[in-house]
Write a protein that holds these residues in place. Sequence first.
Motif, mmCIF file in Angstrom:
data_model
loop_
_atom_site.group_PDB
_atom_site.id
_atom_site.type_symbol
_atom_site.label_atom_id
_atom_site.label_comp_id
_atom_site.label_asym_id
_atom_site.label_seq_id
_atom_site.Cartn_x
_atom_site.Cartn_y
_atom_site.Cartn_z
ATOM 1 N N ASP A 95 -33.723 58.117 35.842
ATOM 2 C CA ASP A 95 -33.358 58.007 34.433
ATOM 3 C C ASP A 95 -32.279 59.026 34.076
ATOM 4 O O ASP A 95 -31.316 58.700 33.381
ATOM 5 C CB ASP A 95 -34.603 58.220 33.562
ATOM 6 N N GLN A 96 -32.430 60.227 34.575
ATOM 7 C CA GLN A 96 -31.506 61.297 34.213
ATOM 8 C C GLN A 96 -30.231 61.341 35.052
ATOM 9 O O GLN A 96 -29.195 61.784 34.573
ATOM 10 C CB GLN A 96 -32.225 62.651 34.286
ATOM 11 N N LEU A 97 -30.318 60.890 36.283
ATOM 12 C CA LEU A 97 -29.157 60.972 37.176
ATOM 13 C C LEU A 97 -28.380 59.664 37.298
ATOM 14 O O LEU A 97 -27.252 59.668 37.784
ATOM 15 C CB LEU A 97 -29.597 61.458 38.562
ATOM 16 N N VAL A 98 -28.964 58.565 36.856
ATOM 17 C CA VAL A 98 -28.278 57.272 36.891
ATOM 18 C C VAL A 98 -28.075 56.739 35.473
ATOM 19 O O VAL A 98 -26.943 56.558 35.025
ATOM 20 C CB VAL A 98 -29.049 56.240 37.764
ATOM 21 N N PHE A 99 -29.177 56.496 34.763
ATOM 22 C CA PHE A 99 -29.067 55.870 33.446
ATOM 23 C C PHE A 99 -28.307 56.748 32.442
ATOM 24 O O PHE A 99 -27.385 56.270 31.771
ATOM 25 C CB PHE A 99 -30.458 55.535 32.885
ATOM 26 N N SER A 100 -28.678 57.998 32.331
ATOM 27 C CA SER A 100 -28.064 58.863 31.307
ATOM 28 C C SER A 100 -26.558 59.023 31.473
ATOM 29 O O SER A 100 -25.819 58.871 30.493
ATOM 30 C CB SER A 100 -28.748 60.232 31.276
ATOM 31 N N PRO A 101 -26.049 59.340 32.668
ATOM 32 C CA PRO A 101 -24.587 59.458 32.802
ATOM 33 C C PRO A 101 -23.855 58.153 32.480
ATOM 34 O O PRO A 101 -22.810 58.165 31.823
ATOM 35 C CB PRO A 101 -24.384 59.862 34.267
ATOM 36 N N VAL A 102 -24.405 57.030 32.928
ATOM 37 C CA VAL A 102 -23.779 55.741 32.643
ATOM 38 C C VAL A 102 -23.853 55.444 31.151
ATOM 39 O O VAL A 102 -22.869 55.021 30.527
ATOM 40 C CB VAL A 102 -24.437 54.615 33.476
ATOM 41 N N PHE A 103 -25.017 55.690 30.552
ATOM 42 C CA PHE A 103 -25.196 55.450 29.122
ATOM 43 C C PHE A 103 -24.170 56.228 28.301
ATOM 44 O O PHE A 103 -23.552 55.681 27.388
ATOM 45 C CB PHE A 103 -26.618 55.834 28.678
ATOM 46 N N LEU A 104 -23.994 57.504 28.602
ATOM 47 C CA LEU A 104 -23.058 58.318 27.811
ATOM 48 C C LEU A 104 -21.621 57.829 27.962
ATOM 49 O O LEU A 104 -20.862 57.821 26.987
ATOM 50 C CB LEU A 104 -23.180 59.790 28.191
ATOM 51 N N TRP B 248 -19.291 66.005 29.125
ATOM 52 C CA TRP B 248 -20.065 67.013 29.848
ATOM 53 C C TRP B 248 -21.020 67.745 28.914
ATOM 54 O O TRP B 248 -22.187 67.973 29.269
ATOM 55 C CB TRP B 248 -19.130 67.969 30.581
ATOM 56 N N ASP B 249 -20.564 68.109 27.720
ATOM 57 C CA ASP B 249 -21.461 68.768 26.755
ATOM 58 C C ASP B 249 -22.622 67.853 26.370
ATOM 59 O O ASP B 249 -23.754 68.301 26.247
ATOM 60 C CB ASP B 249 -20.703 69.169 25.490
ATOM 61 N N ALA B 250 -22.323 66.571 26.183
ATOM 62 C CA ALA B 250 -23.382 65.616 25.825
ATOM 63 C C ALA B 250 -24.375 65.451 26.970
ATOM 64 O O ALA B 250 -25.591 65.383 26.743
ATOM 65 C CB ALA B 250 -22.772 64.274 25.430
ATOM 66 N N LEU B 251 -23.884 65.398 28.203
ATOM 67 C CA LEU B 251 -24.780 65.241 29.345
ATOM 68 C C LEU B 251 -25.666 66.475 29.522
ATOM 69 O O LEU B 251 -26.872 66.361 29.771
ATOM 70 C CB LEU B 251 -23.993 64.952 30.619
ATOM 71 N N LYS B 252 -25.095 67.649 29.357
ATOM 72 C CA LYS B 252 -25.908 68.873 29.447
ATOM 73 C C LYS B 252 -26.957 68.905 28.335
ATOM 74 O O LYS B 252 -28.108 69.285 28.578
ATOM 75 C CB LYS B 252 -25.017 70.117 29.390
ATOM 76 N N ALA B 253 -26.565 68.508 27.136
ATOM 77 C CA ALA B 253 -27.540 68.446 26.031
ATOM 78 C C ALA B 253 -28.629 67.430 26.352
ATOM 79 O O ALA B 253 -29.812 67.662 26.088
ATOM 80 C CB ALA B 253 -26.826 68.089 24.726
ATOM 81 N N ASN B 254 -28.235 66.290 26.921
ATOM 82 C CA ASN B 254 -29.198 65.274 27.346
ATOM 83 C C ASN B 254 -30.237 65.886 28.281
ATOM 84 O O ASN B 254 -31.436 65.652 28.134
ATOM 85 C CB ASN B 254 -28.448 64.134 28.045
ATOM 86 N N TRP B 255 -29.785 66.670 29.234
ATOM 87 C CA TRP B 255 -30.686 67.245 30.222
ATOM 88 C C TRP B 255 -31.571 68.339 29.646
ATOM 89 O O TRP B 255 -32.552 68.731 30.276
ATOM 90 C CB TRP B 255 -29.899 67.758 31.414
ATOM 91 N N THR B 256 -31.252 68.850 28.459
ATOM 92 C CA THR B 256 -32.159 69.821 27.826
ATOM 93 C C THR B 256 -33.248 69.129 27.013
ATOM 94 O O THR B 256 -34.292 69.710 26.769
ATOM 95 C CB THR B 256 -31.400 70.809 26.918
ATOM 96 N N VAL B 257 -32.992 67.888 26.602
ATOM 97 C CA VAL B 257 -33.938 67.162 25.743
ATOM 98 C C VAL B 257 -34.797 66.178 26.527
ATOM 99 O O VAL B 257 -36.024 66.171 26.408
ATOM 100 C CB VAL B 257 -33.176 66.397 24.634
ATOM 101 N N TRP B 258 -34.161 65.320 27.304
ATOM 102 C CA TRP B 258 -34.828 64.125 27.804
ATOM 103 C C TRP B 258 -35.717 64.263 29.028
ATOM 104 O O TRP B 258 -36.730 63.552 29.123
ATOM 105 C CB TRP B 258 -33.808 63.007 28.003
#
Length: 158
Positions: free
Chosen positions: A75-84, A111-121
């Motif tokens: 979810d975090q390494l495939v879906f999230s980067p593609v989603f953003l 990159w800022d959005a992806l890092k923020a994603n990884w702090t929340v999700w």
Amino acid sequence: MIGQIATTSGLFFLGDVMAQKLVEQKEYDPVRSLRLSLFGFSVVGPSMVLWYRFLNRHIVFKSPTQTLLARVSLDQLVFSPVFLTIFFGFNGWMEGKSYQQIKQKLDDAYWDALKANWTVWPAFQLFNFRFVPLQYQVVTVNTVALGWNTFLSYKQHQ
């Protein structure tokens, strides 16, 4: 499925309203909110429903812990980067931005959005995938996503 998609759409709309009024404190632009709602309805809602079904059906190991960690990792390494990437690209396109402007937005905000994603999700998805039945996972994510959608709308319009 349509209920989950409609909820996603509505929460994207509300997240954008919150971004405009509470974070940016600017005059409300309803067309912008409708664009975000359309993105939630046409892209995010269906993709989340299908993604969670895929994870539930195909990512299964003997150990429940391995299954959980694999699902969250994918979810975090495939879906999230593609989603953003799709989020910034689709919304830039809907706003009439050029390819170069969309690329610049990705360079500036991704990159800022992806890092923020990884702090929340990741922590939330550990909970979601472990304790929430599949049919309620999208709705559960949508409860946290209201704040996340506000953040994404703000990043898109910075």
